[in-house]
Scaffold this active site. Structure first.
Site, short mmCIF file in Angstrom:
data_model
loop_
_atom_site.label_atom_id
_atom_site.label_comp_id
_atom_site.label_asym_id
_atom_site.label_seq_id
_atom_site.Cartn_x
_atom_site.Cartn_y
_atom_site.Cartn_z
N LYS A 152 28.44 0.53 -20.02
CA LYS A 152 27.04 0.36 -20.41
C LYS A 152 26.12 0.99 -19.34
O LYS A 152 25.15 1.67 -19.66
CB LYS A 152 26.72 -1.13 -20.61
CG LYS A 152 27.37 -1.67 -21.88
CD LYS A 152 27.27 -3.20 -22.02
CE LYS A 152 28.10 -3.64 -23.22
NZ LYS A 152 28.03 -5.09 -23.46
N GLN A 172 26.54 -10.23 -19.94
CA GLN A 172 27.83 -9.94 -20.56
C GLN A 172 28.57 -11.24 -20.90
O GLN A 172 28.65 -12.15 -20.07
CB GLN A 172 28.67 -9.05 -19.62
CG GLN A 172 29.98 -8.57 -20.22
CD GLN A 172 29.81 -7.63 -21.41
OE1 GLN A 172 28.80 -6.95 -21.55
NE2 GLN A 172 30.79 -7.60 -22.28
N ASP A 183 20.67 -7.54 -26.91
CA ASP A 183 21.95 -7.85 -27.57
C ASP A 183 21.74 -8.49 -28.95
O ASP A 183 22.69 -8.59 -29.73
CB ASP A 183 22.75 -8.84 -26.71
CG ASP A 183 23.82 -8.15 -25.88
OD1 ASP A 183 24.43 -7.19 -26.40
OD2 ASP A 183 24.06 -8.58 -24.75
N1 GUN Z 1 30.94 -9.39 -25.12
C1 GUN Z 1 31.57 -8.74 -26.13
N2 GUN Z 1 30.70 -7.95 -26.78
C2 GUN Z 1 29.51 -8.10 -26.18
C3 GUN Z 1 28.23 -7.52 -26.41
O1 GUN Z 1 27.99 -6.73 -27.33
N3 GUN Z 1 27.26 -7.93 -25.55
C4 GUN Z 1 27.47 -8.83 -24.56
N4 GUN Z 1 26.44 -9.17 -23.79
N5 GUN Z 1 28.63 -9.37 -24.33
C5 GUN Z 1 29.65 -9.01 -25.14
#
Ligand code: GUN
Length: 280
Positions: free
Chosen positions: A53, A97, A120
């Site tokens: 990311k 995350q 998100d």
């Molecule tokens: N854990 C698994 N997928 C995601 C996501 O798209 N965003 C976040 N913040 N955590 C995750």
């Protein structure tokens, strides 16, 4: 039937390329989109995702602010950090995350993020907006799936879509998005009694269960479009999805591979949401 492989990496690159140009324009006007990326603990998969990311941010021109907190961080100090980021004008998006360490209440943490910075789309305000059809951030993996289907010209209206998995991150939101496209949607999960029968009827099947090669080719309808959200390791330690890719060959009309299918799209849509957060 010839099975066509969906190139998620290529589509994600196209999206990031468009966003890069938009960000250049924004920077000329004095606005640099900023994303705070928060990782708690040392889950190795999460570290890889967060690293990807941040790399995407750098490519697109978004400034990333990185916070790597130890596993034993208290929930209160994470909430304090979120509060600070909520008030920081340079930060347009906040990503915490998941999963969080077990001593933390994920819903409480997500709720602390200002909804207009929740890139998100996990906050109940954004999840609720999706439910009622109001504007808001849509979670990145489901948004990426819809974008893939759109770019591969998959008609969803009137089609039978089966979603296997009911998570807040993927199963539930993708079901709502498919419904919004006028598909007939069935949500299946671990307690579904006639799972194979349901999958067999699907024109489009989205699998997000986190079990390696769970859906086999013989379970699919001839010509089905198969979207595989899984990210697992097989018996040889090789990355694989929730769908047994090899056995789906010749049965599915279109399929996403793992890796290079849905995964890169999640990140591209996160970048999209960050630019949206900075400009709205
Ligand atoms: N854990 C698994 N997928 C995601 C996501 O798209 N965003 C976040 N913040 N955590 C995750």
């Amino acid at each position: 039937m010839q099975t066509k492989i969906i190139d998620g990496e290529m589509i994600a690159s196209e999206i990031k390329e468009d966003l890069k140009k938009q960000v250049e324009d924004l920077k000329e006007k004095g606005l640099t989109p900023g994303l705070a990326v928060v990782l708690v603990g040392d889950n190795s998969a999460s570290k890889v995702y967060v690293g990807n990311k941040k790399k995407a941010c750098e490519y697109v021109g978004i400034k990333s602010f990185s916070y790597e907190l130890p596993e034993n961080t208290s929930e209160d100090s994470l909430l304090e950090l979120i509060d600070t980021l909520n008030q920081d004008e340079k930060v347009h998006g906040i990503l915490v995350q998941m999963p969080l360490p077990r001593h933390m209440d994920e819903q409480k943490v997500i709720k602390a993020i200002a909804p207009h910075k929740d890139v998100d789309g996990f906050h109940i305000e954004n999840a609720g907006a999706l439910l009622v059809g109001a504007p808001g951030f849509i979670s990145c993996t489901p948004a990426g799936i819809i974008e893939l289907l759109r770019r591969y010209e998959v008609v969803l209206e009137g089609k039978k879509c089966v979603v296997v998995g009911r998570s807040n991150i993927v199963g539930k939101p993708i079901s709502l998005l498919l419904l919004r496209e006028n598909a007939t949607v069935t949500i299946c999960h671990s307690k579904t009694t006639n799972l194979e029968e349901e999958i067999k009827q699907a024109d489009v099947v989205v699998v997000a269960v986190g079990k390696a090669k769970f859906v086999k080719g013989h379970m699919l309808k001839e010509g089905a479009v198969v979207i595989d959200v899984g990210m697992n390791r097989d018996e040889n330690g090789k990355l694989c999805g929730d769908v047994d890719f090899d056995s789906a060959q010749g049965i599915a009309s279109l399929i996403t591979p793992v890796p290079k299918g849905v995964g890169p799209m999640t990140i591209a849509m996160l970048m999209y949401n960050c630019v949206l957060a900075a400009t709205h």
